[in-house]
Design an enzyme around this catalytic site. Structure first.
Site, PDB file in Angstrom:
ATOM      1  N   SER A  59     108.184 -73.684  15.623  1.00 34.63           N
ATOM      2  CA  SER A  59     109.497 -74.185  16.040  1.00 34.63           C
ATOM      3  C   SER A  59     110.336 -73.115  16.736  1.00 34.63           C
ATOM      4  O   SER A  59     111.027 -73.387  17.711  1.00 34.63           O
ATOM      5  CB  SER A  59     110.261 -74.708  14.823  1.00 34.63           C
ATOM      6  N   GLU A  87     113.391 -66.254   3.341  1.00 32.33           N
ATOM      7  CA  GLU A  87     114.204 -65.630   4.389  1.00 32.33           C
ATOM      8  C   GLU A  87     114.894 -64.353   3.918  1.00 32.33           C
ATOM      9  O   GLU A  87     115.060 -63.409   4.697  1.00 32.33           O
ATOM     10  CB  GLU A  87     115.260 -66.622   4.901  1.00 32.33           C
ATOM     11  N   PHE A 113     119.057 -70.893   7.945  1.00 31.37           N
ATOM     12  CA  PHE A 113     118.478 -70.050   6.895  1.00 31.37           C
ATOM     13  C   PHE A 113     118.619 -68.558   7.208  1.00 31.37           C
ATOM     14  O   PHE A 113     118.849 -67.748   6.320  1.00 31.37           O
ATOM     15  CB  PHE A 113     117.024 -70.456   6.666  1.00 31.37           C
ATOM     16  N   ASP A 169     117.103 -84.075  12.299  1.00 37.49           N
ATOM     17  CA  ASP A 169     116.997 -83.484  10.954  1.00 37.49           C
ATOM     18  C   ASP A 169     118.287 -83.604  10.155  1.00 37.49           C
ATOM     19  O   ASP A 169     118.286 -83.547   8.928  1.00 37.49           O
ATOM     20  CB  ASP A 169     116.570 -82.013  11.033  1.00 37.49           C
TER      21      ASP A 169
END
Lengths: 278, 316
Positions: free
Chosen positions: B42, B63, B88, B122
């Site tokens: 992505s 992360e 994130f 999303d």
């Protein structure tokens, strides 16, 4: 270096000086963390003065140096004392610890103090930082060793376990981590605040080599380090040394006392402590 | 000026330009390493990963560890690019960006994609509209929002040379190419894309093309609107903004971010502190609401982040 040529008496003397100077610093600052500084004094002394951590006070960023990340940044008095004794700066200056304008910040600071590799203080970051150094050393195909000193309490931070997982995944066998297992955190004992045991089983489940030692025996610290280097010759796993320590080690009235985690000794406390450490 | 006022039909996502540029940089500089948190497909770091597997580190869905590890790599002399979704990289790992990266003066480039409403379907959990605020509040942090693929390439090349922590806000959706090759991005410099005298639109990211559309529509109505692209949110080019504000005496900011803490607040402060003229001022952004599922363009329209809205604010 083999054990035969190491002068353990010198290391013990340096550990004592780390303890004495740490308490003087915290007393002068009227704040700081004596307990966790005293518990790692023998580990730091062995790393710096037992010929394990290659360092150069004349060239703190020397390319051939080894790396030490102290993740428990509140143990700054012990770290600054060790660096002062190693010659990175005049140890007398550390008496300005925690004062405005002093480089000797409450939590260790790599921007202000030569020899500090990473500023820490926010718990749980240090092992990730050390992993970064260890990955870079692998990429550069150097012989550099990377050490980290973690507290036991900070293993309650989830990031610590992300980092344990990653170090094993990337096969960082150039990494040796000490866990200062003094069993005490700010609010009380780790096992009543948020239990860490069985700690060694957890680390083994995360694919680490482990060794449990008396963290106040410089001989055992030295042997564990030798064992870690040896292991790296045949194992891809990173190496954790669980150092069973006593918070406040060396000062009878501070030993194993939760109350001495983050409180400065008063005049009479310092006097009594220095008398005991003589 | 280097801006194509005629709206181009070609669209490329800034994340795509990032992935392509990172691959090129990887060939030029061996010190560049890339970290991702299970989103390399992505974020487009997959291209670098394929070509340079030994310099690519998939950190898994972790992360915090990714950002602190990048700090260690930087301190060891590497130039780490750390990527994830902006939600994130800046939200989940804010404290690691603050303490491991910025406080250590670590040379880490946080290039995060899927920022803002234009994440699309999303929905709100992934549509960060607070990241500019989070990042610009950190001392010493450089914050950059490229407007198109041309600018993104220049931004990525510039920050690879710059020594210090940088946050780059990238998007998922394809956006119009508004710059030509004569465009010159510089940290701390804003670009006047169209000169005008009646009002100024100060825009960033996906809103720059909409600002240009608004200025075009204004022209048809006999009004002259200046458009400034602020890719470098921090440091902010106060001089260019104030010069324009003093000239048009009317400034509208436009961003795909909460009105609280974004470009608008920075520009408002700059005007209050520096403008010599009395300036009318209005922020256009997400009005303190969470997003929702929908197509990227639909969402921008739904939340009033449109050329039409900018036009009405500029000429009213």
């Amino acid at each position: 270096m083999s054990s035969q040529t190491i002068n353990f008496e010198t290391i013990k003397e340096k550990a004592l000086q780390i303890r004495i100077n740490s308490l003087k610093m915290i007393h002068a600052a009227k704040s700081g963390h004596p307990g966790g500084s005293l518990s790692i004094a023998d580990i730091l002394a062995t790393l710096y003065f037992g010929d394990h951590l290659k360092h150069n006070p004349k060239d703190p960023k020397a390319e051939d140096r080894d790396i030490l990340v102290v993740s428990k940044g509140h143990s700054s008095p012990a770290v600054y004392s060790a660096l002062g004794l190693a010659g990175f700066f005049n140890i007398e200056d550390t008496i300005n610890f925690r004062k405005l304008g002093s480089p000797f910040q409450g939590h260790i600071d790599c921007v202000r103090v030569p020899g500090v590799e990473m500023s820490t203080g926010s718990l749980g970051h240090g092992l990730s930082n050390a992993n970064g150094f260890a990955i870079a050393a692998k990429l550069d195909k150097t012989k550099r060793k990377v050490f980290a000193v973690l507290s036991d309490g900070e293993l309650q931070e989830g990031q610590s376990w992300e980092a344990f997982m990653a170090a094993a995944h990337f096969q960082l066998n150039n990494l040796v981590v000490f866990i200062d297992r003094n069993r005490i955190q700010l609010d009380g004992f780790t096992e009543t605040t948020m239990a860490l045991n069985p700690l060694e089983d957890k680390l083994r489940a995360f694919n680490w080599n482990t060794e449990v030692i008396d963290g106040h025996s410089v001989e055992e610290i030295n042997s564990a380090l030798e064992k870690a280097y040896k292991a790296a010759e045949s194992s891809d796993k990173p190496f954790a040394i669980i150092a069973n320590t006593v918070k406040g080690k060396g000062v009878s009235f501070m030993e194993d006392q939760v109350s001495w985690h983050g409180v400065a000794p008063k005049d009479e406390d310092l006097e009594k402590a220095l008398e005991e450490l003589k | 000026m280097g801006a194509a006022i005629e709206s181009s039909t070609e669209k490329i996502a800034t994340r795509a330009a990032y992935g392509k540029t990172l691959l090129e940089l990887g060939k030029e500089n061996n010190d560049i390493v890339v970290l991702d948190a299970d989103l390399s497909g992505s974020t487009q770091t997959k291209h670098f990963a394929k070509e340079f597997p030994e310099r690519f580190f998939n950190m898994g869905i972790a992360e915090a560890n990714m950002i602190s590890t990048a700090a260690g790599l930087a301190k060891a002399g590497k130039i780490p690019f750390a990527s994830s979704f902006a939600m994130f990289a800046t939200g989940r790992a804010w404290e690691q960006v603050r303490n491991s990266v910025a406080h250590n003066h670590a040379n880490v480039k946080i290039c995060a994609t899927h920022s803002g409403l234009t994440v699309g379907e999303d929905g709100a959990s992934h549509q960060i509209i607070e990241d500019i605020a989070l990042m610009k509040a950190i001392p010493g942090m450089t914050v950059i929002v490229p407007a198109d693929s041309v600018e993104t390439e220049q931004v990525i090349r510039t920050i690879a040379e710059y020594n210090g922590p940088v946050y780059v806000r990238l998007g998922r959706a394809a956006v119009p190419i508004i710059h030509d090759d004569s465009h010159k991005f510089e940290i701390g410099k804003a670009n006047v894309l169209k000169e005008g005298t009646d009002a100024t639109i100060v825009a960033t990211g996906v809103m720059v093309s909409r600002a240009l559309e608004a200025a075009q529509q204004a022209e048809a109505q006999g009004k002259s609107v200046e458009v400034i692209n602020v890719a470098s949110i921090k440091p902010l080019d106060t001089e260019t903004i104030i010069k324009s504000a003093n000239k048009t005496k009317k400034v509208i900011t436009a961003e795909e971010h909460n009105i609280w803490g974004g470009l608008g607040d920075s520009v408002a402060s700059a005007i209050l502190e520096n403008a010599s003229e009395k300036v009318k001022f209005k922020r256009l952004g997400v009005n303190d609401l969470f997003g929702q599922s929908g197509k990227a363009e639909e969402l921008l329209d739904h939340y009033d982040l449109t050329a039409e809205k900018l036009l009405s604010l500029a000429i009213s």
